[in-house]
Design a protein around this motif. Structure first.
Motif, PDB file in Angstrom:
ATOM      1  N   THR A   8     -32.981  13.242 -38.230  1.00 44.59           N
ATOM      2  CA  THR A   8     -33.801  12.484 -39.519  1.00 44.59           C
ATOM      3  C   THR A   8     -33.481  11.078 -39.278  1.00 44.59           C
ATOM      4  OG1 THR A   8     -32.279  12.845 -40.970  1.00 44.59           O
ATOM      5  CG2 THR A   8     -33.636  14.803 -40.752  1.00 44.59           C
ATOM      6  N   LYS A   9     -32.731  10.244 -38.187  1.00 46.69           N
ATOM      7  CA  LYS A   9     -32.527   9.077 -38.247  1.00 46.69           C
ATOM      8  C   LYS A   9     -33.898   8.345 -38.115  1.00 46.69           C
ATOM      9  CE  LYS A   9     -28.017   9.248 -36.754  1.00 46.69           C
ATOM     10  NZ  LYS A   9     -27.091   9.117 -35.737  1.00 46.69           N
ATOM     11  N   LEU A  10     -34.862   9.105 -37.225  1.00 45.11           N
ATOM     12  CA  LEU A  10     -35.979   8.515 -36.817  1.00 45.11           C
ATOM     13  C   LEU A  10     -37.041   8.434 -38.268  1.00 45.11           C
ATOM     14  CD1 LEU A  10     -38.156   7.662 -34.812  1.00 45.11           C
ATOM     15  CD2 LEU A  10     -38.766   9.860 -34.355  1.00 45.11           C
ATOM     16  N   TRP A  11     -37.017   9.564 -38.881  1.00 51.43           N
ATOM     17  CA  TRP A  11     -37.980   9.732 -39.972  1.00 51.43           C
ATOM     18  C   TRP A  11     -37.356   8.806 -41.108  1.00 51.43           C
ATOM     19  CZ3 TRP A  11     -41.666  11.408 -37.768  1.00 51.43           C
ATOM     20  CH2 TRP A  11     -41.402  12.166 -36.955  1.00 51.43           C
ATOM     21  N   CYS A  12     -36.050   8.613 -41.237  1.00 53.67           N
ATOM     22  CA  CYS A  12     -35.526   7.683 -42.295  1.00 53.67           C
ATOM     23  C   CYS A  12     -35.922   6.272 -41.854  1.00 53.67           C
ATOM     24  CB  CYS A  12     -34.077   7.715 -42.358  1.00 53.67           C
ATOM     25  SG  CYS A  12     -33.520   9.333 -43.407  1.00 53.67           S
ATOM     26  N   ALA A  15     -39.463   5.591 -42.712  1.00 52.29           N
ATOM     27  CA  ALA A  15     -39.643   5.622 -44.183  1.00 52.29           C
ATOM     28  C   ALA A  15     -39.468   4.370 -44.653  1.00 52.29           C
ATOM     29  CB  ALA A  15     -39.040   6.628 -44.825  1.00 52.29           C
ATOM     30  N   ALA A  16     -38.342   3.644 -44.137  1.00 54.44           N
ATOM     31  CA  ALA A  16     -37.909   2.324 -44.455  1.00 54.44           C
ATOM     32  C   ALA A  16     -38.926   1.336 -44.218  1.00 54.44           C
ATOM     33  CB  ALA A  16     -36.426   1.971 -43.722  1.00 54.44           C
ATOM     34  N   VAL A  17     -39.371   1.515 -42.976  1.00 54.91           N
ATOM     35  CA  VAL A  17     -40.546   0.375 -42.569  1.00 54.91           C
ATOM     36  C   VAL A  17     -41.947   0.721 -43.420  1.00 54.91           C
ATOM     37  CG1 VAL A  17     -41.934   0.047 -40.660  1.00 54.91           C
ATOM     38  CG2 VAL A  17     -39.824   0.322 -39.982  1.00 54.91           C
ATOM     39  N   MET A  18     -42.092   1.817 -43.759  1.00 53.80           N
ATOM     40  CA  MET A  18     -43.260   2.120 -44.468  1.00 53.80           C
ATOM     41  C   MET A  18     -42.887   1.503 -45.844  1.00 53.80           C
ATOM     42  SD  MET A  18     -44.784   5.975 -43.544  1.00 53.80           S
ATOM     43  CE  MET A  18     -44.394   6.304 -45.270  1.00 53.80           C
ATOM     44  N   ALA A  19     -41.771   1.558 -46.424  1.00 53.81           N
ATOM     45  CA  ALA A  19     -41.604   1.157 -47.791  1.00 53.81           C
ATOM     46  C   ALA A  19     -41.583  -0.069 -47.773  1.00 53.81           C
ATOM     47  CB  ALA A  19     -40.157   1.625 -48.339  1.00 53.81           C
ATOM     48  N   TRP A  20     -41.113  -0.960 -46.742  1.00 53.87           N
ATOM     49  CA  TRP A  20     -40.941  -2.589 -46.619  1.00 53.87           C
ATOM     50  C   TRP A  20     -42.127  -3.170 -46.415  1.00 53.87           C
ATOM     51  CZ3 TRP A  20     -39.550  -5.448 -41.724  1.00 53.87           C
ATOM     52  CH2 TRP A  20     -39.184  -6.814 -41.910  1.00 53.87           C
ATOM     53  N   LEU A  21     -42.935  -2.354 -45.609  1.00 52.06           N
ATOM     54  CA  LEU A  21     -44.374  -3.106 -45.096  1.00 52.06           C
ATOM     55  C   LEU A  21     -45.706  -2.377 -45.815  1.00 52.06           C
ATOM     56  CD1 LEU A  21     -43.878  -3.617 -41.080  1.00 52.06           C
ATOM     57  CD2 LEU A  21     -43.406  -5.189 -43.040  1.00 52.06           C
ATOM     58  N   GLY A  22     -45.291  -1.331 -46.159  1.00 54.01           N
ATOM     59  CA  GLY A  22     -46.630  -0.536 -46.966  1.00 54.01           C
ATOM     60  C   GLY A  22     -47.282  -0.879 -48.547  1.00 54.01           C
ATOM     61  N   GLY A  23     -46.420  -2.064 -48.962  1.00 55.18           N
ATOM     62  CA  GLY A  23     -46.809  -2.290 -50.334  1.00 55.18           C
ATOM     63  C   GLY A  23     -46.476  -0.730 -51.261  1.00 55.18           C
ATOM     64  N   LYS A  28     -44.545   4.893 -51.843  1.00 54.29           N
ATOM     65  CA  LYS A  28     -44.978   6.264 -52.458  1.00 54.29           C
ATOM     66  C   LYS A  28     -44.845   7.266 -51.400  1.00 54.29           C
ATOM     67  CE  LYS A  28     -48.199   8.654 -55.099  1.00 54.29           C
ATOM     68  NZ  LYS A  28     -49.613   8.740 -55.816  1.00 54.29           N
ATOM     69  N   ALA A  29     -45.335   6.969 -50.122  1.00 51.58           N
ATOM     70  CA  ALA A  29     -45.492   7.797 -49.308  1.00 51.58           C
ATOM     71  C   ALA A  29     -44.115   8.043 -48.438  1.00 51.58           C
ATOM     72  CB  ALA A  29     -46.398   7.043 -47.904  1.00 51.58           C
ATOM     73  N   ALA A  30     -43.268   7.008 -48.364  1.00 50.43           N
ATOM     74  CA  ALA A  30     -41.815   6.878 -47.862  1.00 50.43           C
ATOM     75  C   ALA A  30     -41.039   7.883 -48.741  1.00 50.43           C
ATOM     76  CB  ALA A  30     -41.318   5.598 -47.820  1.00 50.43           C
ATOM     77  N   ALA A  31     -41.144   7.571 -50.066  1.00 55.62           N
ATOM     78  CA  ALA A  31     -40.471   8.640 -50.762  1.00 55.62           C
ATOM     79  C   ALA A  31     -40.967   9.876 -50.704  1.00 55.62           C
ATOM     80  CB  ALA A  31     -40.704   8.042 -52.436  1.00 55.62           C
TER      81      ALA A  31
END
Length: 47
Positions: A8-12, A15-23, A28-31
């Protein structure tokens, strides 16, 4: 690479990139994705 994905390191990281760059939609998608990974691990380890 397979070990990273299974651990799950890849998925975490994704998610970090999505949370950082995705507004707010990215956060919400990362969570939701992290919650899904957590539930999947609980179910698979419980069986």
């Amino acid at each position: 690479m397979e070990e990273t994905a299974e651990g799950t390191k890849l998925w975490c990281g994704a998610a970090a990139v999505m949370a950082w760059l995705g507004g707010w939609r990215g956060r919400k998608a990362a969570a939701a994705g992290l919650a899904a990974v957590a539930v999947a691990q609980l179910v698979s380890n419980g069986v």
